[in-house]
Design an enzyme around this catalytic site. Structure first.
Site, PDB file in Angstrom:
ATOM      1  N   SER A 192       0.813  -1.194   0.000  1.00 15.51           N
ATOM      2  CA  SER A 192       0.000   0.000   0.000  1.00 15.51           C
ATOM      3  C   SER A 192       0.860   1.264   0.000  1.00 15.51           C
ATOM      4  O   SER A 192       1.711   1.427  -0.867  1.00 15.51           O
ATOM      5  CB  SER A 192      -0.942  -0.068   1.202  1.00 15.51           C
ATOM      6  OG  SER A 192      -1.957   0.866   1.094  1.00 15.51           O
ATOM      7  N   ASP A 362      -9.664  -5.513  -4.745  1.00 17.72           N
ATOM      8  CA  ASP A 362      -9.056  -4.426  -3.963  1.00 17.72           C
ATOM      9  C   ASP A 362      -9.651  -3.085  -4.371  1.00 17.72           C
ATOM     10  O   ASP A 362      -9.473  -2.652  -5.503  1.00 17.72           O
ATOM     11  CB  ASP A 362      -7.542  -4.448  -4.204  1.00 17.72           C
ATOM     12  CG  ASP A 362      -6.763  -3.606  -3.210  1.00 17.72           C
ATOM     13  OD1 ASP A 362      -7.336  -2.648  -2.649  1.00 17.72           O
ATOM     14  OD2 ASP A 362      -5.583  -3.913  -3.008  1.00 17.72           O
ATOM     15  N   HIS A 395      -7.407  -5.617  -0.414  1.00 17.37           N
ATOM     16  CA  HIS A 395      -6.216  -4.931   0.095  1.00 17.37           C
ATOM     17  C   HIS A 395      -5.511  -5.622   1.261  1.00 17.37           C
ATOM     18  O   HIS A 395      -4.289  -5.746   1.266  1.00 17.37           O
ATOM     19  CB  HIS A 395      -6.629  -3.521   0.521  1.00 17.37           C
ATOM     20  CG  HIS A 395      -5.541  -2.517   0.395  1.00 17.37           C
ATOM     21  ND1 HIS A 395      -4.990  -2.165  -0.813  1.00 17.37           N
ATOM     22  CD2 HIS A 395      -4.887  -1.800   1.317  1.00 17.37           C
ATOM     23  CE1 HIS A 395      -4.054  -1.258  -0.615  1.00 17.37           C
ATOM     24  NE2 HIS A 395      -3.971  -1.022   0.664  1.00 17.37           N
TER      25      HIS A 395
END
Ligand code: NAG
Ligand code: NAG
Ligand code: NAG
Length: 419
Positions: A192, A362, A395
């Site tokens: 991320s 995601d 995610h």
């Protein structure tokens, strides 16, 4: 799970995704490169007591050796770094020096995210058991990295930074430190915002001379397709802060102001705050409920409001650039130009080995945005770029999914061993 913790989790995922998208890369140069490189700017500080910190909390309890270090950035932040020097069986590296791997977490979490599952599931342990020398970074402002040589985290001045500074200072200081300790070039793993910071840094050719390769999980360089209403509303709310220079403050997800902020966001009829994690990060396929519960007790971690604003700008603008001070006048004062400088990702050297893994569910690292990133890498040497698409992953699955080892980490280890 209470509404508030759900909200917080959602928020952290959101940050994770959105912000992380923007923040992960951390790379970047200080606004004024003329002040010189950040090389040599860190200094090692004596190891901290081995009884507190992430080692004692989550690593030695699993039967691994673990060492705590402190690293000082050029701008005075004191970061904690943990080392897991070997796997459970001791030195099962193939003789000789082990290759170091540096793990960089995303926004609103800290290095604990790499060690929350069992040793057979968590990336840090999987790497140690595969013969790597594992180093865990913790970004400024998180609980184990809240010291500074002169600023106090209770004061606004401490929080005057965004992912630009993570790329310009935190990442180079940490990489230099690991290199200094091991004498070895390292592999890098970012999740991320940890991918954002790295990409920004790489585009300026920082740190690359000390890296062997990079693995980017849920990469978030571009965020324009973030689809969740919550994310969009949050981004709008943060962008609203840009014009106030008073926006320099701590963003503490456990604090009252943030709870108020969430309450307002959640009053929108289109937002389902009872399942914030899904609302923010997408539908994670493979999380362990008891791991998530433990994780929520320890996270989320504070960050700078300026960082959240910068991530929101990344969502709004669809380009990867430095923090926008909101007016041509202020940008001119900081950068000598009316618009903030752009991070040019096509400048990343084509022969630098990159492993990239992204998920079909995601909502932060949306496949279309990853497509934009891949487009920037289209001239990359084919044998230096490995791209993995995991249809069912969202995610958080990339760091906490119970199937991440089989699906992602084993492929990553094989990639590292080929470099
Ligand atoms: C924040 O940092 C910038 C430089 O990056 C500086 O110009 C500004 O004065 C600082 N603001 C505060 C309140 O410390
Ligand atoms: C989920 O986590 C709990 C507690 O750590 C553990 O006992 C259990 O084995 C885990 N389940 C799976 C499928 O990994
Ligand atoms: C970005 O980098 C590439 C490769 O170095 C270069 O050809 C291109 O002109 C750069 N673009 C901008 C806008 O600076």
């Amino acid at each position: 799970m209470s509404l508030l913790s759900s909200l917080i989790l959602v928020l952290s995922k959101l940050n994770f995704s959105l912000l992380a998208l923007a923040m992960t890369l951390l790379a970047l140069g200080a606004p004024h490169r003329a002040f010189g490189s950040s090389r040599g700017a860190f200094s090692a500080i004596s190891t901290v007591p081995q009884t507190d910190g992430l080692c004692a909390l989550s690593v030695t309890v699993q039967g691994y050796k673990c060492q705590e270090f402190e690293v000082r950035t050029k701008d005075g932040y004191i970061l904690s770094v943990q080392r897991i020097p070997e796997g459970r069986g001791g030195g099962n590296g193939a003789g000789g020096a082990k290759q170091p791997v540096l793990l960089q977490h995303g926004v609103l979490v800290d290095g604990m995210c790499w060690v929350v599952n069992s040793p057979d599931e968590s990336l840090a342990f999987v790497l140690a058991d595969n013969g790597f020398d594992v180093w865990i970074a913790n970004a400024r402002g998180t609980r184990f990295s809240s010291k500074h040589s002169s600023l106090d985290p209770t004061r606004p001045e401490y929080w005057n930074w965004s992912w630009d500074e993570l790329a310009a200072y935190d990442l180079p200081a940490t990489v230099d430190f690991v290199y200094g300790q091991t004498g070895q070039k390292m592999h890098y793993v970012g999740h991320s915002m940890g991918t954002l910071v790295a990409l920004a840094s790489f585009s300026q050719n920082k740190v690359l001379d000390k890296l062997r390769s990079a693995a980017l999980l849920s990469p978030v360089a571009y965020l324009s397709h973030m689809t969740t209403l919550f994310g969009i509303l949050a981004a709008k709310a943060f962008v609203g802060e840009i014009t106030t220079l008073a926006g320099i403050a701590e963003f503490n997800p456990k604090g009252r102001d943030v709870a108020e902020f969430l309450k307002v966001l959640c009053s929108d009829p289109g937002v389902d705050c009872y399942d914030l994690v899904t609302e923010i990060t997408g539908k994670n396929c493979c999380l362990n409920a008891s791991t998530v519960g433990f994780f929520l007790k320890n996270e989320p971690q504070p960050t700078a409001t300026k960082n959240m604003v910068h991530l929101a700008q990344t969502v709004r603008d669809g380009v990867l650039s430095k923090y926008d001070y909101g007016t041509p006048h202020f940008n001119m004062a900081h950068y000598g130009q009316a618009r903030p400088p752009v991070y040019n990702l096509t400048a990343i050297p084509n022969d630098f080995p990159i492993f990239l893994s992204y998920g079909g569910q995601d909502s932060l690292a949306d496949p279309r945005d990853v497509g934009t990133l891949l487009d920037n890498l289209k001239l990359h040497d084919l044998d230096k770029l490995t791209v993995q698409f995991v249809k069912d992953f969202a995610h958080a699955d990339f760091i906490m999914g119970i199937t991440a080892k089989d699906i992602v980490y084993n492929a990553m280890v094989a990639f590292f061993k080929r470099q």
